[in-house]
Design an enzyme around this catalytic site. Structure first.
Site, short mmCIF file in Angstrom:
data_model
loop_
_atom_site.label_atom_id
_atom_site.label_comp_id
_atom_site.label_asym_id
_atom_site.label_seq_id
_atom_site.Cartn_x
_atom_site.Cartn_y
_atom_site.Cartn_z
N GLU A 51 55.23 55.21 4.97
CA GLU A 51 55.97 55.96 6.71
C GLU A 51 55.26 57.37 7.08
O GLU A 51 55.18 57.69 7.85
CB GLU A 51 57.37 55.97 6.25
CG GLU A 51 57.40 54.29 7.09
CD GLU A 51 59.17 54.41 6.56
OE1 GLU A 51 59.66 53.20 6.83
OE2 GLU A 51 59.75 55.14 5.91
N ASP A 53 71.05 70.53 13.62
CA ASP A 53 71.79 70.68 14.54
C ASP A 53 74.23 70.84 14.94
O ASP A 53 74.14 72.07 14.04
CB ASP A 53 71.45 69.21 15.11
CG ASP A 53 71.85 68.77 16.41
OD1 ASP A 53 72.96 68.38 17.16
OD2 ASP A 53 71.33 68.95 17.22
N ASP A 54 74.04 70.23 15.72
CA ASP A 54 75.68 70.51 15.10
C ASP A 54 76.23 70.47 14.10
O ASP A 54 75.71 69.90 12.87
CB ASP A 54 76.47 69.51 16.05
CG ASP A 54 77.99 70.13 16.61
OD1 ASP A 54 78.43 70.49 15.57
OD2 ASP A 54 78.46 69.31 17.06
N GLY A 108 74.90 66.05 26.31
CA GLY A 108 75.33 64.03 25.37
C GLY A 108 74.01 63.52 25.60
O GLY A 108 74.35 61.97 26.10
N GLY A 109 73.03 64.05 25.08
CA GLY A 109 71.30 63.02 25.97
C GLY A 109 71.00 63.86 26.98
O GLY A 109 71.22 65.34 27.52
N TRP A 168 70.69 73.22 23.53
CA TRP A 168 71.81 74.15 24.61
C TRP A 168 72.64 73.08 25.08
O TRP A 168 72.06 72.29 26.07
CB TRP A 168 71.15 75.05 25.18
CG TRP A 168 72.38 75.13 26.60
CD1 TRP A 168 73.65 74.78 27.35
CD2 TRP A 168 72.45 76.74 27.21
NE1 TRP A 168 74.44 75.63 27.93
CE2 TRP A 168 74.15 76.81 27.80
CE3 TRP A 168 71.54 77.69 26.15
CZ2 TRP A 168 73.80 77.52 28.26
CZ3 TRP A 168 72.97 79.01 27.00
CH2 TRP A 168 74.01 79.15 28.28
N GLU A 189 84.28 74.50 53.99
CA GLU A 189 84.65 73.42 53.60
C GLU A 189 83.54 72.53 53.11
O GLU A 189 83.61 71.70 52.37
CB GLU A 189 85.85 72.66 54.60
CG GLU A 189 86.33 73.67 54.25
CD GLU A 189 87.78 73.47 55.27
OE1 GLU A 189 87.51 72.48 56.45
OE2 GLU A 189 89.13 73.81 55.89
N ASP A 193 68.04 67.96 35.31
CA ASP A 193 68.21 68.97 36.96
C ASP A 193 66.80 69.62 36.60
O ASP A 193 66.90 70.21 36.04
CB ASP A 193 69.62 68.09 37.12
CG ASP A 193 70.54 69.66 36.63
OD1 ASP A 193 70.12 70.73 36.19
OD2 ASP A 193 71.32 69.07 36.22
#
Ligand code: DGJ
Length: 732
Positions: A615, A367-368, A529-530, A478, A177, A535
Site C-alpha cells: 500500500e 486536526d482536532d 463538517g466537511g 478552519w 426588510e 461557497d
C-alpha cells in the site's frame, strides 16, 4: 472597455467575450432589463421585453403614460424589482420607511463606468484590474433612498457580478426588510432549475426541476450556506445539457443565510431573485448610512453547462481566490483525523509524519484535539491553548519535530464555536448565542460564538495569533461544526435583532480577513463538517475547501461531480482514506481512491503506520503520478463526461481535464455499478482538436481528436468491484 453607454437609446450594455447584458432607462425613468444572453452587435434590445397585453388585474404606476394601458410594474422586466407598488412577482428589495410605509419605486438618477472591478466594504467579492465596473444609481420615487447598482464585467470569463449599495439620505432611519441583490427577468420561455442539495457526508447532489408558477426556492436559514443547499443554481432551457442550450449560472458570494428563488408570472415570464434570505432579516440604515448587499456572480452560456462551469472555474481560481496559494502547486498533505481521531500524542503524530514523508507527503496536519483538555468533542472549544501533556512538549517543539522529518506542519481550528465546558464559556457565557430566558440548543455539544460583537471576534483573533505566532505553522484548517440557532445578541437592542445573522457573517469575514492577511504564507483550507460551507464567500479567503467528511471514493463521485458545476477542482479537498471506509464501510481499490482524489487537492487521511508495504508503494506511485498531472488537472478545462446521477444510462462516472489548447487531456473513469453481462461502453471525450492525432496512454495506434470525441474510448473490463482507469491523451 466592456461597457457600452448609448446616451441616445439610454441603454447600458455589458459585453463579454461571448455574452451581452443590457438595461435601458424608459420614459418613466424605470431601469428596465432588456437582455441577457449570447453576444451580438449592439442594438437597443427593448423590443424583446415590450408587452402590451397579459398584465391582467395589474395596476399602473401613478405617472404611467396615458394610453399605454398595459404599462404595469407587474409586467416590466426590471433591473431591480420595486416593492409594495404593484409588482406582485418575487421581489428583491424591501424598505420600511421611517413613517412605517413599505415601498420601493426605483427610478434612474445617473450612471458611470470605471476601469477595474469595484470592491465591497467588509464583504468578499471577485476582483481584478482587468475588469470594468458600471455603477447605476437609482432613487426611490418618493423618499431619498438611493440604490447604487454595481456591475463587474470580466470579459474573458463571461462573468458578470452585481451588488447593490443602499444609501439613506432621508434624514431618518430606514429599515431594509429585504436585501436580495439579484433581480433577473428572463426572456419569455420555459426553464429548468438545477440546484445542489444534500446533507452531511452527502453534499451537492444534483437535482433538476422545472420552473413553474409556484415558486422554486433553494435557501439556507442555518447561519451557514450549509450542506443542505448551496448558494448556486443554474437556470436553463428545458433541453439544455452539458453541451447544448442556454444556461445562466448564478452564485452568491456569501456564506450565510441565502435564498435563490424563481417562478413564472401571469405572462409566463420567469423572474429569479437571489441574495440574503429575508427570513429573520432586517437591517437599520441610519441617516447618511449605507448597506451593502452580498455580491452575485453570473455566467451565461449559449452552449450548455460545461462552458458555464469552466468560466466559473477560471474566474474563481484567478479572480476570487487570493494569496500566494491560489495558483501555486499546493503541498500534498496528510491529516490525522481519520487516522487517530482524538486519540493521539506527539510521538504518534511524528511516527505518522515519518512514514508519510517516505511516500512523498509534504505537509502534516494535526486536526482536532490538540488544545485544552479536548479528548472528545464535549469540551474546550474556545480555549486555544495547546495541551502540552498530549503534545509531549510545547506546540513549537512539536512543529520542530515534524519539520525535522522534512515535513511542513499544519493545525486545525474551529474559531466560531465554544464548548460549555471551556474556560472561555465559564468567563463569558454571554459570548455564545442564546435567547433571553430560553435554554440554547446544543449541537455537537457546542454553541456558536456571537461574532456580531467585535470584542468576541477580537478575543478569538488574539488567541489564534498567539498560537500561530508561536510555532512554524504552514497550514490552517478552519472548521465550523454546527449551525446557528438561538440567534440573539446581548449587544443589540430588541429592534435590531434581525441584523444578527448578517452581522455574524461580517464578524466571520472580519476575522478571516485579519488572520489570512497577517499570515500570507499559511495555506488556509475551509471546512464545515466537511462541505457545509463550500461557497464563493469562503473561497475569497481560503483557496480550498474540505469537500465532504465522506471520503469514500464512490460516494465522492457524486459529491465532486455536483460540486464541479460551480467550483474548480483546485478548490476541492480530496483525500485517500482507509478501507473499509469509515463513513459507509465500503471497500474500494486503493488505486480508485487515488484516482478520485486526483481530481481534487489529493491528500491522505489514514494511519500510514498501519499500511502494508504494498500500500505504501502504491501511495508513493500516486503522489508521483498526481504531481505529473498537477498542472493539467488543476488548471486545465474540466469536462463532466458521464454523470454518476444517471446509473440507468451507464455503469461509469467519468470526467476529464484538458489543456485549454486541446493538446493534452486526462480522463478518469470509475465503474461504480457492476453487472454480470456488461455491454461495451465508450466514453466520449471533449475539448480536443478534431483534426489532430492523439495517442491514448502512449498507444501505438493514433486516434483522430474528432474520433475520440464522437466515438470515444472503449472501457476495459476489470473483473473486480469499483475499478477505475486514467486515460492520458497526448498529441501523436
Ligand atoms: C469536521 C471535519 O470535517 C473533520 O475533517 C474533522 O476536522 C472534524 N470536524 C474534527 O472535529
Amino acid at each position: 472597455m466592456a461597457i457600452i453607454i448609448n446616451k441616445e437609446d439610454k441603454t447600458y450594455t455589458l459585453v463579454t467575450k461571448n455574452t451581452m447584458y443590457q438595461m435601458k432607462v424608459d420614459e418613466l425613468g424605470v431601469l428596465e432589463h432588456t437582455y441577457y444572453g449570447a453576444k451580438m452587435e449592439y442594438m437597443d434590445m427593448h423590443y424583446g421585453v415590450e408587452c402590451k397585453f397579459g398584465t391582467s388585474f395589474s395596476p399602473n404606476p401613478a405617472d404611467y403614460p396615458k394610453g399605454e394601458w398595459a404599462y404595469s410594474y407587474n409586467g416590466l422586466h426590471q433591473e431591480m424589482s420595486c416593492a409594495g407598488i404593484g409588482d406582485f412577482r418575487l421581489t428583491a428589495m424591501g424598505v420600511r420607511h421611517s413613517d412605517g410605509s413599505f415601498g420601493v419605486e426605483p427610478r434612474f438618477v445617473s450612471a458611470r463606468a470605471e476601469k477595474g472591478k469595484y470592491a465591497l466594504k467588509d464583504l468578499p467579492s471577485f476582483y481584478g484590474e482587468e475588469a470594468d465596473t458600471l455603477v447605476v444609481t437609482l432613487k426611490d420615487n418618493t423618499n431619498d433612498v438611493y440604490f447604487h447598482l454595481y456591475y463587474g464585467v470580466f470579459e474573458d470569463y463571461d462573468l458578470i457580478t452585481r451588488s447593490i449599495v443602499v444609501e439613506n439620505k432621508t434624514g431618518k432611519s430606514i429599515k431594509l426588510e429585504k436585501a436580495m441583490t439579484l433581480t433577473l427577468d428572463l426572456p419569455c420561455g420555459s426553464y429548468d432549475m438545477l440546484y445542489f442539495h444534500g446533507r452531511h457526508t452527502r453534499e451537492r447532489m444534483l437535482e433538476r426541476t422545472s420552473i413553474k408558477h409556484a415558486e422554486t426556492t433553494v435557501a439556507s436559514m442555518r447561519g451557514a450556506s450549509s450542506h443542505m443547499e448551496n448558494p448556486f443554481a443554474i437556470i436553463c432551457d428545458k433541453n439544455a445539457n452539458e453541451d447544448y442550450g442556454s444556461a445562466w449560472g448564478i452564485g452568491i458570494v456569501y456564506s450565510g443565510n441565502f435564498q435563490i428563488s424563481a417562478s413564472k408570472n401571469l405572462q409566463e415570464k420567469t423572474r429569479v431573485v437571489a441574495g440574503i434570505n429575508p427570513e429573520n432579516f432586517s437591517f437599520e440604515v441610519e441617516p447618511n448610512g449605507t448597506f451593502t448587499c452580498p455580491e452575485v456572480a453570473m455566467v451565461y452560456s449559449d452552449s450548455g453547462f460545461a462552458k458555464m462551469s469552466n468560466s466559473f472555474h477560471h474566474a474563481i481560481r484567478n479572480n476570487l481566490c487570493r494569496g500566494k496559494f491560489k495558483n501555486a502547486v499546493r503541498p500534498v498533505l496528510i491529516n490525522n483525523w481519520e487516522g487517530t481521531y482524538f486519540d493521539f500524542n506527539a510521538d504518534k503524530l511524528v511516527s505518522m509524519a515519518h512514514e508519510a514523508k517516505k511516500m512523498g507527503v509534504e505537509l502534516f496536519v494535526m486536526d482536532d484535539g490538540w488544545f485544552g483538555k479536548r479528548d472528545n468533542d464535549r469540551c474546550a472549544l474556545g480555549d486555544w491553548i495547546p495541551n502540552e501533556n498530549k503534545l509531549q512538549g510545547t506546540l513549537p517543539e512539536l512543529a520542530r519535530r515534524i519539520n525535522e522529518e522534512g515535513m511542513k506542519f499544519g493545525i486545525w481550528f474551529e474559531p466560531e464555536c465554544i464548548s460549555e465546558d471551556s474556560d472561555l464559556y465559564r468567563a463569558h457565557p454571554d459570548y455564545a448565542f442564546a435567547m433571553p430566558n430560553r435554554a440554547p440548543q446544543v449541537s455537537r455539544n457546542q454553541y456558536v460564538l456571537d461574532f456580531s460583537r467585535k470584542e468576541v471576534v477580537d478575543n478569538i483573533y488574539n488567541q489564534m495569533v498567539k498560537v500561530l505566532d508561536s510555532a512554524n505553522i504552514s497550514y490552517v484548517k478552519w472548521d465550523f461544526n454546527r449551525h446557528i440557532t438561538d440567534i440573539y445578541s446581548v449587544a443589540l437592542p430588541a429592534d435590531k435583532q434581525g441584523e444578527v445573522y448578517h452581522r455574524y457573517m461580517l464578524g466571520v469575514y472580519d476575522l478571516l480577513e485579519r488572520i489570512t492577511s497577517r499570515y500570507p504564507d499559511i495555506l488556509f483550507e475551509s471546512c464545515s463538517g466537511g462541505g457545509g460551507r463550500f461557497d464563493m464567500g469562503m473561497l475569497y479567503y481560503m483557496p480550498q475547501v474540505w469537500t465532504s467528511d465522506n471520503s469514500d471514493a464512490i460516494d465522492r463521485l457524486k459529491i465532486q461531480y455536483g460540486t464541479s458545476f460551480a467550483y474548480p477542482v483546485s478548490a476541492m479537498g480530496a483525500h485517500v482514506s482507509v478501507c473499509p471506509n469509515h463513513q459507509n464501510a465500503r471497500v474500494t481499490p486503493l488505486k480508485t481512491r487515488g484516482n478520485v482524489a486526483y481530481f481534487g487537492t489529493y491528500g491522505l487521511e489514514l494511519d500510514v503506520t498501519k499500511m502494508t508495504d504494498e500500500e505504501k508503494a502504491e501511495i508513493s506511485r500516486q503522489i508521483k503520478e498526481f504531481k505529473q498531472y498537477y498542472e493539467l488537472i488543476q488548471r486545465g478545462d474540466y469536462y463532466r463526461l458521464i454523470s454518476p446521477f444517471t446509473p440507468q444510462e451507464s455503469l461509469y462516472c467519468a470526467w476529464e481535464a484538458v489543456k485549454p489548447d486541446g493538446s493534452e487531456a486526462l480522463v478518469c473513469a470509475v465503474r461504480y455499478e457492476t453487472d454480470a453481462s456488461t455491454a461495451p461502453e465508450y466514453v466520449k471525450l471533449k475539448g480536443l482538436c478534431p483534426n489532430k492525432l492523439y495517442r491514448v496512454n502512449g498507444s501505438e495506434r493514433k486516434y483522430l481528436g474528432a474520433a475520440l470525441m464522437n466515438i470515444g474510448i472503449l472501457m476495459e473490463y476489470d473483473f473486480f468491484e469499483y475499478p477505475s482507469r486514467l486515460y492520458h491523451i497526448t498529441l501523436a
